[in-house]
Design an enzyme around this catalytic site. Structure first.
Site, PDB file in Angstrom:
ATOM      1  N   HIS A  95      12.318   3.748 -38.837  1.00 32.87           N
ATOM      2  CA  HIS A  95      10.943   3.856 -38.330  1.00 32.87           C
ATOM      3  C   HIS A  95      10.091   2.706 -38.853  1.00 32.87           C
ATOM      4  O   HIS A  95       9.431   1.998 -38.090  1.00 32.87           O
ATOM      5  CB  HIS A  95      10.353   5.206 -38.763  1.00 32.87           C
ATOM      6  CG  HIS A  95       8.925   5.402 -38.372  1.00 32.87           C
ATOM      7  ND1 HIS A  95       8.545   6.224 -37.334  1.00 32.87           N
ATOM      8  CD2 HIS A  95       7.768   4.900 -38.887  1.00 32.87           C
ATOM      9  CE1 HIS A  95       7.225   6.205 -37.220  1.00 32.87           C
ATOM     10  NE2 HIS A  95       6.730   5.412 -38.147  1.00 32.87           N
ATOM     11  N   GLU A  96      10.111   2.528 -40.172  1.00 32.62           N
ATOM     12  CA  GLU A  96       9.264   1.493 -40.772  1.00 32.62           C
ATOM     13  C   GLU A  96       9.780   0.090 -40.478  1.00 32.62           C
ATOM     14  O   GLU A  96       8.992  -0.838 -40.270  1.00 32.62           O
ATOM     15  CB  GLU A  96       9.158   1.722 -42.278  1.00 32.62           C
ATOM     16  CG  GLU A  96       8.432   3.007 -42.661  1.00 32.62           C
ATOM     17  CD  GLU A  96       7.016   3.072 -42.102  1.00 32.62           C
ATOM     18  OE1 GLU A  96       6.371   2.001 -41.973  1.00 32.62           O
ATOM     19  OE2 GLU A  96       6.549   4.171 -41.790  1.00 32.62           O
ATOM     20  N   HIS A 106       8.529  -1.121 -37.109  1.00 30.70           N
ATOM     21  CA  HIS A 106       7.167  -1.660 -37.139  1.00 30.70           C
ATOM     22  C   HIS A 106       7.190  -3.140 -37.517  1.00 30.70           C
ATOM     23  O   HIS A 106       6.598  -3.990 -36.850  1.00 30.70           O
ATOM     24  CB  HIS A 106       6.313  -0.912 -38.172  1.00 30.70           C
ATOM     25  CG  HIS A 106       5.893   0.454 -37.754  1.00 30.70           C
ATOM     26  ND1 HIS A 106       5.358   0.727 -36.518  1.00 30.70           N
ATOM     27  CD2 HIS A 106       5.905   1.629 -38.441  1.00 30.70           C
ATOM     28  CE1 HIS A 106       5.066   2.024 -36.449  1.00 30.70           C
ATOM     29  NE2 HIS A 106       5.391   2.586 -37.598  1.00 30.70           N
TER      30      HIS A 106
END
Length: 218
Positions: free
Chosen positions: A23-24, A27
């Protein structure tokens, strides 16, 4: 007892770390593609989970919700610096939905494995599906500093977006109030004040149901 603890730890910790890490990293990777190398230079575009774990959001907050038996469990990691607000913010939840779909598709391989391995893998895949969808749905909640808040700030007219962005310093306090304080207060008063938690739980179940159906696991 030790073997059981290790088994339970692996079927929960592995899916959680993968979900949060990807997820991170998503980004930071999208930000890099859009020309912002900050996360890249800080070593945040990586699949090393230690680079992304936030002591409060990844460990303390989910632990508190588990102890309080919240109907909706969430956590967060260290946010990557952002540019191209909407695309960068959407990258994390999109990655989690993709991981959830991959986990659901992988269920079709379980039948070809030895029973012991099959049970362990099935538990991991089930938890991966759940954790990734929960992470995606929660992060799309339209409140800064969550991804949904960043997306909304980017989509709103400039003036309205600036007003919403000013909520960010208080966002975590608002989330704690919505998901912990109000439900506990409601339980004390005999009133259901967990409406937001219930709504996100319904959305999570709907997304999981759709993924299970579309991947042929229904």
């Amino acid at each position: 007892m030790a073997e059981n603890f290790i088994y339970l730890a692996t079927i929960w910790v592995i899916p959680a770390l993968i979900a949060i890490t990807f997820h991170e990293a998503a980004h930071g990777f999208v930000a890099h593609l859009l020309g912002d190398d900050t996360a890249w230079r800080l070593g945040r575009v990586t699949f090393n989970p230690l680079k992304h774990i936030d002591p409060v959001g990844t460990i303390l907050l989910p632990g508190m919700l588990l102890l309080l038996r919240s109907p909706f469990l969430f956590g967060y990691a260290k946010p990557a610096p952002r540019i191209g607000m909407v695309l960068v913010a959407a990258a994390g939840p999109a990655m989690n939905i993709a991981l959830a779909i991959i986990a659901a598709l992988a269920f079709h391989l379980v039948r070809y494995l030895p029973d012991t391995v099959a049970l362990w893998l099935a538990a991991n895949l089930r938890n991966a599906l759940l954790f990734n969808v929960v992470l995606a749905v929660f992060n799309l909640f339209p409140l800064p500093p969550l991804d949904g808040g960043s997306i909304l700030v980017g989509l709103l007219p400039v003036a309205a977006g600036r007003v919403l962005a000013q909520v960010e310093p208080f966002g975590i306090a608002v989330l704690l109030a919505l998901f912990i304080v109000l439900p506990v207060l409601g339980a004390t008063l005999g009133v259901d004040l967990g409406g937001v938690s219930h709504a996100l739980a319904v959305a999570t179940h709907a997304v999981i149901g759709a993924i299970v159906y579309l991947t042929g696991n229904a």
